[in-house]
Design an enzyme around this catalytic site. Structure first.
Site, mmCIF file in Angstrom:
data_model
loop_
_atom_site.group_PDB
_atom_site.id
_atom_site.type_symbol
_atom_site.label_atom_id
_atom_site.label_comp_id
_atom_site.label_asym_id
_atom_site.label_seq_id
_atom_site.Cartn_x
_atom_site.Cartn_y
_atom_site.Cartn_z
ATOM 1 N N GLU A 157 0.819 -1.226 0.000
ATOM 2 C CA GLU A 157 0.000 0.000 0.000
ATOM 3 C C GLU A 157 0.851 1.274 0.000
ATOM 4 O O GLU A 157 0.331 2.347 0.296
ATOM 5 C CB GLU A 157 -0.960 0.023 1.190
ATOM 6 C CG GLU A 157 -2.049 -1.032 1.170
ATOM 7 C CD GLU A 157 -3.047 -0.914 0.023
ATOM 8 O OE1 GLU A 157 -2.886 -0.017 -0.840
ATOM 9 O OE2 GLU A 157 -3.972 -1.738 -0.012
ATOM 10 N N HIS A 183 -3.106 2.547 8.526
ATOM 11 C CA HIS A 183 -4.104 1.758 7.785
ATOM 12 C C HIS A 183 -4.299 0.431 8.513
ATOM 13 O O HIS A 183 -3.330 -0.296 8.743
ATOM 14 C CB HIS A 183 -3.630 1.533 6.356
ATOM 15 C CG HIS A 183 -4.390 0.455 5.644
ATOM 16 N ND1 HIS A 183 -5.770 0.378 5.663
ATOM 17 C CD2 HIS A 183 -3.977 -0.606 4.913
ATOM 18 C CE1 HIS A 183 -6.150 -0.681 4.973
ATOM 19 N NE2 HIS A 183 -5.080 -1.305 4.515
ATOM 20 N N HIS A 195 -7.050 -3.151 9.302
ATOM 21 C CA HIS A 195 -8.171 -3.995 8.882
ATOM 22 C C HIS A 195 -8.995 -4.326 10.127
ATOM 23 O O HIS A 195 -9.358 -5.474 10.363
ATOM 24 C CB HIS A 195 -7.676 -5.294 8.236
ATOM 25 C CG HIS A 195 -6.978 -5.096 6.930
ATOM 26 N ND1 HIS A 195 -6.383 -6.124 6.233
ATOM 27 C CD2 HIS A 195 -6.784 -3.978 6.176
ATOM 28 C CE1 HIS A 195 -5.850 -5.660 5.117
ATOM 29 N NE2 HIS A 195 -6.071 -4.352 5.064
HETATM 30 ZN ZN LIG Z 1 -5.193 -3.190 3.641
#
Ligand SMILES: [Zn+2]
Length: 215
Positions: A74, A93, A95
């Site tokens: 990413e 970032h 999840h």
């Molecule tokens: Zn991700």
């Protein structure tokens, strides 16, 4: 070693995210910008084994300066945010489960709690695109406009800030907000706060220097 403090802080933050259950396995990634350089988590390293020297340092065009491992897939997302938002120096970032669940249900996180105001207004959900792509990076930058966090459709969440501590805190508050929405909507139809009610809290928060509300 370049950016030693930033690399150490990234390791600490990743391990806290992992302990708090906001990331699983090698998922999620964290970066810090200092001047023309970005320190960012490597791809595929489990957080308990992460060490400052394994956190890569890259230029804002993505080229490696001091990076023993490949960067997170990413990286384009992190770089696109820094290019679009000069005031942002950290990107987290995750999840995290509640945020990811909500990202499959709505286009905007419902304003079930006044904490929605701490992100600059209702948190938007960026349309789905394959992970690691420029398309996903573009969708996220758009969803972050005038905001300090967004969800990524059927993927996860992104929080940003002027420093890593702030971006980390925002990711924790966002997860809490999404969890409250899931609990409330599983029990009934939640009452939502109006844009005027959110704006009133945003004004108060601005007076607190963007600190989270204590009330
Ligand atoms: Zn991700």
């Amino acid at each position: 070693m370049l950016l030693p403090d930033a690399r150490e802080a990234i390791v600490t933050t990743c391990q806290e995210l992992s302990r708090a259950g906001l990331v699983v396995g090698t998922a999620g990634n964290v970066s810090v910008r200092e001047g023309d350089l970005v320190a960012v988590t490597p791809s595929g390293v489990r957080y308990p084994g992460l060490a400052p020297e394994l956190v890569g340092v890259h230029r804002l065009d993505g080229s490696a300066v001091e990076a023993p491992l490949a960067p997170t897939s990413e990286l384009p997302l992190h770089l696109a945010i820094y290019a679009a938002r000069p005031e942002v120096n950290a990107v987290v970032h995750t999840h995290s489960p509640a945020a990811t669940a909500v990202s499959t249900l709505v286009n905007e996180v419902p304003t079930v709690h006044y904490y929605a105001a701490m992100f600059g207004g209702p948190v938007l959900v960026a349309p789905y695109a394959t992970y690691g792509t420029e398309e996903l990076a573009r969708n996220v930058v758009r969803a972050l406009h005038d905001r300090t966090a967004c969800l990524m459709g059927s993927h996860g969440a992104v929080a940003i800030g002027p420093d890593l501590g702030t971006a980390h805190d925002k990711s924790v508050y966002l997860e809490w907000l999404c969890d409250v929405y899931l609990r409330a909507s599983s029990a009934g139809t939640p009452r939502l706060l109006s844009p005027a009610q959110i704006a009133a809290v945003a004004e108060k928060l601005a007076g607190y220097g963007q600190q989270p509300p204590v009330a």
